[in-house]
Design a protein around this motif. Structure first.
Motif, PDB file in Angstrom:
ATOM      1  N   MET A   1       0.669  -0.729  -0.132  1.00 43.26           N
ATOM      2  CA  MET A   1      -0.194  -0.139   0.062  1.00 43.26           C
ATOM      3  C   MET A   1       0.862   1.212  -0.080  1.00 43.26           C
ATOM      4  O   MET A   1       1.640   1.356   0.866  1.00 43.26           O
ATOM      5  N   THR A  37      -5.712   0.639  -2.084  1.00 43.10           N
ATOM      6  CA  THR A  37      -4.131   1.230  -3.244  1.00 43.10           C
ATOM      7  C   THR A  37      -3.377   1.914  -2.108  1.00 43.10           C
ATOM      8  O   THR A  37      -2.239   2.345  -2.733  1.00 43.10           O
ATOM      9  N   THR A  65     -10.278   0.616  -4.161  1.00 42.56           N
ATOM     10  CA  THR A  65     -10.935  -0.454  -4.908  1.00 42.56           C
ATOM     11  C   THR A  65     -11.745  -0.200  -5.593  1.00 42.56           C
ATOM     12  O   THR A  65     -12.620  -1.083  -4.293  1.00 42.56           O
TER      13      THR A  65
END
Length: 121
Positions: A1, A37, A65
């Motif tokens: 991440m 993300t 996402t």
């Protein structure tokens, strides 16, 4: 991440802050890793140079996402406490939003629970 830190005016130690914030948020948000993300961290000194209660503001924006970004904000007397407070609020927002999606969409999620056959091994 990926964690992106955007320190505003009055915020010191940018490189150290970026490293610490990235490690801290990756640790705190680890269970959401498959859904997030990236996280954007926006720090601001509300009083610009003057000290006072709750003059540091942290806004966290998590990119999820397939969904709109989720946001949490916290004000505190220093940047460390502001980030920690915003992270705890973001965890609650993520739990609420992603928990509802799990119940509605029956998404495949990683689990720590073991089935009977896995326990026998």
């Amino acid at each position: 991440m990926q964690v992106q830190v955007n320190p505003g005016d009055g915020i010191e130690g940018k490189e150290t802050l970026e490293l610490w914030a990235s490690e801290y948020l990756n640790e705190q948000l680890a269970r959401f890793r498959q859904d997030i993300t990236g996280v954007e961290v926006q720090l601001k000194d509300e009083n610009s140079g003057k000290s006072g209660p709750a003059d540091k503001r942290c806004l966290l924006e998590a990119r999820v996402t397939g969904h709109d970004p989720l946001v949490a904000e916290h004000r505190a007397e220093n940047q460390d406490m502001a980030i920690r407070g915003a992270a705890q609020k973001l965890i609650k927002v993520l739990d609420s939003k992603l928990g509802k999606l799990d119940r509605r969409e029956h998404r495949d999620r990683e689990t720590i629970r073991k089935t009977g056959s896995e326990l026998a091994e």
